[in-house]
Design an enzyme around this catalytic site. Structure first.
Site, PDB file in Angstrom:
ATOM      1  N   SER A 133     -11.230  -0.862   0.307  1.00 28.18           N
ATOM      2  CA  SER A 133      -9.881  -0.924   0.893  1.00 28.18           C
ATOM      3  C   SER A 133      -9.933  -1.329   2.353  1.00 28.18           C
ATOM      4  CB  SER A 133      -9.197   0.445   0.801  1.00 28.18           C
ATOM      5  OG  SER A 133      -8.804   0.719  -0.505  1.00 28.18           O
ATOM      6  N   ASP A 149       0.844  -1.202   0.000  1.00 35.17           N
ATOM      7  CA  ASP A 149       0.000   0.000   0.000  1.00 35.17           C
ATOM      8  C   ASP A 149       0.877   1.249   0.000  1.00 35.17           C
ATOM      9  OD1 ASP A 149      -2.243   1.886   1.004  1.00 35.17           O
ATOM     10  OD2 ASP A 149      -3.265  -0.022   0.890  1.00 35.17           O
ATOM     11  N   HIS A 196      -3.300   5.615   4.252  1.00 37.58           N
ATOM     12  CA  HIS A 196      -4.130   4.504   3.776  1.00 37.58           C
ATOM     13  C   HIS A 196      -3.563   3.155   4.214  1.00 37.58           C
ATOM     14  CE1 HIS A 196      -6.053   1.887   0.682  1.00 37.58           C
ATOM     15  NE2 HIS A 196      -7.050   2.767   0.769  1.00 37.58           N
ATOM     16  N   ASN A 216     -14.419   0.413  -6.135  1.00 40.17           N
ATOM     17  CA  ASN A 216     -15.414   1.315  -5.533  1.00 40.17           C
ATOM     18  C   ASN A 216     -16.337   1.984  -6.546  1.00 40.17           C
ATOM     19  OD1 ASN A 216     -14.289   0.969  -2.869  1.00 40.17           O
ATOM     20  ND2 ASN A 216     -12.586   2.261  -3.541  1.00 40.17           N
TER      21      ASN A 216
END
Lengths: 525, 73
Positions: free
Chosen positions: A458, A270, A296, A393
Site C-alpha cells: 500500500s 482508499d 491508511h 501482501n
C-alpha cells in the site's frame, strides 16, 4: 496510588475485624460474656492474608497493612474511649501506622511528580522507566461506561489510559468515542489484558495496539541525521529512506527550476484523506473523501503528493505543491474494508472527476477479477486515467489479487531498504505491468497532523502514483502505456527485479520524459 | 467453507492485523476475530465463511468467523 473497589472492601473487613477484637477485649475487661474474639481474629488474619498474597507486590501489601491496621486500631481506640476503657494501647500504634502510610503516600506522590506516568503499586517503579518497553492496548468501553470504573485495575498494573480518538463524540460514533489507548509496562501487559477482559461489565473490546512509530513533527534541519544530503527543508526527510532510494532528490533538483504544464490530479481511492493535514491541505482538491477515520488513505496521500519544501513534515515529489493535486475517494470503511461496489464506484467517480492517476492501495483475493471492478477500471482507462494498484501482501504471485490482476493496471510490489523484495510483498512474474517501490518502514501522514511509519505494498503504490502524476503534470498528453514504458525503461534493476520488476527512479523518469531538459540539477540528493 | 484448524498470527504490515494460518497453509483474514482469540500462536478450530470484500490488508481469504474454539493439545 489509587484505590479500587476490592481495596475498599478489604479495608472495611480489616477494620470490622479489629473493631470486633476491641469489643471482645472490652467485654473481657469488664467481665462480661466475651464475644467470639477468635472469629474476629480469623477474619482479620484472613484479610491480612489476602493483602499479602494479592500479587500486588511487597511494598503495596505493606502500605495496605499500615493503612488498614492503623485505621482499625484508631477506630478500636475510639470505641474503647467511648466505652470508658483505656484507648492508648490501640490509639498510639494506630496513629503511628496511619502516619507511616501517609508518609509513604507523600513519597510516592513526589516520585510521580518527578517521573510523569503511571504509578505502580509495588512502589518500586513509579511510572514507566524510560528504558522499560511498554505495550499499548486499545480498550473499548460500553457506551454507558466510564474509564474511572477501571482505574483500580489500571493503577494496579501501572497503566494509564487516554482517549484514542478525543475528537469523536458519542453522538458521532459510540464505539470510537469509547476507545482508550492504554499504555502499560510490557512485563505486565498479559496480566493487565486478562484483568481487563475479566471486567465484562465495562469492557466491550480489548486488543493489542499495532505498534507503529509515531514520529513527532520535528522542526529544524535534518542534516547530519541520515548521512545523506537533504534536498528539501522538510523535517521528516532524514527518515524517508525511500526518497533517497528512488533518486527523488535529483528529481526535485530538476523540479525546483521547472514549472508544470498543469497540475495533475492523483486520486487516492482508499479510506478517505484527512484533507486538513497541514502537509497536504494546500494541494487537496475538491473531492468527497476528505475525511479519514482509518489513516491508511491519508498515509497514501502523503506519499503521492505531500507538499515538499514547506518546512513541515515530509517530502514527496510534489515540489512546493506545484505539480500534484491530491483528491480523496472513500471506498473503504474506518476498518479498512470495502465492497467491490464501493471500490468500483470510487474509481468511477475519480475518473469522471478528471483524475490523471488513480491509486489503489487495496485489494482482495480473486483469481478472476470481479466483473464490476474490471468494468470500472476499463472505464477509468477510457477516460485517460492511469490506474496503479498494490500487488498485495502475501508473498505470492499477484495474479490472484484484484485489482492488481485487471488488465491495464500498473502493479506495484514493495522493496526494503536493501533493495530486496519486502518479505510480505507479492511477486509479479505473470502480470503485464510490474514495477517496484519502497514499502518497508515508510514515513507519511497520519490524521490529525501526525506522521507515522507503515509497511506494505500500500505504501509503495502511491509513490509510483505520485511519480506518474508528476509526469502527467509535465506532459498532460502522456498515455498510460507510454508512462509505464518510461517507468520500466528508467527503473533500477535490483537483485529481486525478476520477481518484482524494476524499482522506480524519479530523476531518470523525468529526464526520459524530456521534462525540464534545459535545466541542470543544482544539488544531488 | 469447511471447518479449519490452525493458529493465530499477527501481521505487522498495513498497520498490523490478526490472521489465521491453517494447518494446510491457507491464510485467512477474519473480519471479526473475537478479542479472546487475539493472541499470537493460539491453536484454534474455526468454522469460517468467505466474504467478498476489498481491504487494505491484501492478505489471505477474507472470512467471517461462524464458530471458533481453542484446540486442546
Amino acid at each position: 496510588m489509587s484505590i479500587g473497589f476490592m481495596d475498599i472492601v478489604t479495608a472495611l473487613l480489616s477494620i470490622i475485624a479489629l473493631f470486633g477484637l476491641a469489643m471482645a477485649r472490652i467485654a473481657r475487661t469488664e467481665n462480661r460474656k466475651p464475644s467470639s474474639a477468635w472469629a474476629w481474629a480469623v477474619l482479620f488474619f484472613a484479610v491480612m492474608l489476602r493483602i499479602c498474597l494479592g500479587g500486588d507486590g511487597f511494598a503495596w501489601a505493606a502500605f495496605a497493612l499500615m493503612r488498614d491496621i492503623g485505621l482499625g486500631l484508631v477506630i478500636a481506640s475510639a470505641a474503647l474511649w467511648l466505652d470508658r476503657a483505656k484507648p492508648m494501647p490501640f490509639f498510639v500504634p494506630g496513629v503511628a501506622l496511619l502516619l507511616a502510610w501517609g508518609g509513604a503516600l507523600m513519597v510516592e506522590h513526589s516520585s510521580s511528580a518527578h517521573h510523569p506516568g503511571p504509578g505502580t503499586r509495588d512502589g518500586t517503579n513509579s511510572g514507566e522507566r524510560p528504558d522499560e518497553p511498554t505495550t499499548e492496548l486499545l480498550l473499548e468501553l460500553g457506551p454507558d461506561d466510564s474509564i474511572e470504573e477501571l482505574q483500580g485495575i489500571l493503577s494496579k498494573y501501572g497503566a494509564h489510559a487516554e482517549r484514542a480518538f478525543p475528537n469523536v463524540t458519542l453522538d458521532e460514533d459510540e464505539d470510537l468515542a469509547q476507545v482508550y489507548l492504554v499504555t502499560c509496562p510490557e512485563s505486565v501487559s498479559n496480566d493487565l489484558m486478562a484483568a481487563l477482559r475479566g471486567d465484562r461489565e465495562n469492557v466491550d473490546h480489548l486488543e493489542e495496539n499495532a505498534r507503529v512509530d509515531l514520529i513527532p513533527n520535528r522542526p529544524g534541519s535534518t542534516r547530519g541525521t541520515s548521512g545523506l544530503s537533504p534536498f528539501s527543508n522538510d523535517p521528516q526527510l532524514a527518515g524517508q529512506w525511500g526518497l533517497y532510494k528512488t533518486n527523488t532528490g535529483a528529481a526535485l533538483s530538476l523540479l525546483r527550476q521547472c514549472k508544470p504544464v498543469r497540475e495533475a490530479v492523483v486520486a487516492i481511492v482508499d479510506t478517505g484523506v484527512d484533507s486538513q493535514h497541514g502537509d497536504i491541505e494546500k494541494v487537496f482538491g475538491d473531492s468527497p473523501g476528505d475525511h479519514d477515520r482509518n489513516g491508511h488513505g491519508t498515509h497514501c496521500a502523503g506519499l503521492a503528493g505531500a507538499v515538499t519544501n514547506n518546512g513541515l513534515g515530509m517530502a514527496s515529489l510534489n515540489w512546493e505543491g506545484n505539480y500534484i493535486r491530491i483528491t480523496g475517494y472513500q471506498a473503504l470503511s474506518a476498518s479498512g474494508r470495502g465492497t467491490i461496489e464501493s471500490v468500483s464506484q470510487a474509481i468511477i467517480d475519480a475518473a469522471e472527476d478528471g483524475a490523471d492517476v488513480i491509486s489503489l492501495s487495496l485489494g482482495g483475493p480473486y483469481s478472476t477479477p470481479p466483473k464490476t471492478e474490471v468494468d470500472a477500471i476499463e472505464y477509468a482507462l477510457s477516460l485517460d486515467a492511469i490506474v496503479v494498484a498494490a500487488a498485495g501482501n502475501e508473498d505470492v504471485d499477484a495474479r490472484n489479487t484484484s485489482p492488481a490482476n485487471i488488465p491495464g493496471v500498473i502493479v506495484v510490489s514493495a522493496v526494503d531498504q536493501n533493495g530486496k523484495k519486502a518479505i510480505f510483498s507479492n511477486v509479479n512474474t505473470s502480470l503485464a505491468r510490474p514495477i517496484a517501490a519502497p514499502g518497508v518502514d515508510i514515513i507519511s501522514l497520519a490524521p490529525g497532523g501526525d506522521y507515522v511509519s507503515l509497511s506494505g505494498t500500500s505504501m509503495a503504490t502511491p509513490m509510483v502514483a505520485g511519480l506518474l502524476g508528476l509526469m502527467r503534470s509535465l506532459d498532460p498528453t502522456l498515455k498510460a502505456e507510454d508512462a509505464y514504458g518510461i517507468l520500466v525503461d528508467t527503473g533500477v534493476r535490483v537483485d529481486d527485479s525478476r520477481y518484482v520488476g524494476k524499482v522506480m527512479d524519479a530523476e531518470k523518469a523525468l529526464r526520459a520524459l524530456g521534462a525540464c531538459s534545459n535545466q541542470e540539477p543544482s544539488e544531488e540528493g | 467453507m469447511p471447518t479449519i484448524e490452525g493458529h493465530i498470527v499477527f501481521n505487522d504490515f498495513e498497520g498490523g492485523f490478526w490472521g489465521i494460518l491453517a494447518k494446510d497453509g491457507t491464510r485467512y483474514c477474519p473480519v471479526d476475530l473475537p478479542r479472546e482469540f487475539q493472541e499470537k500462536g493460539l491453536a484454534i478450530k474455526a468454522h469460517l465463511e468467505r466474504v467478498n470484500i476489498m481491504s487494505t490488508r491484501m492478505w489471505g481469504l477474507n472470512v467471517e468467523i461462524k464458530d471458533i474454539s481453542l484446540l486442546t493439545p
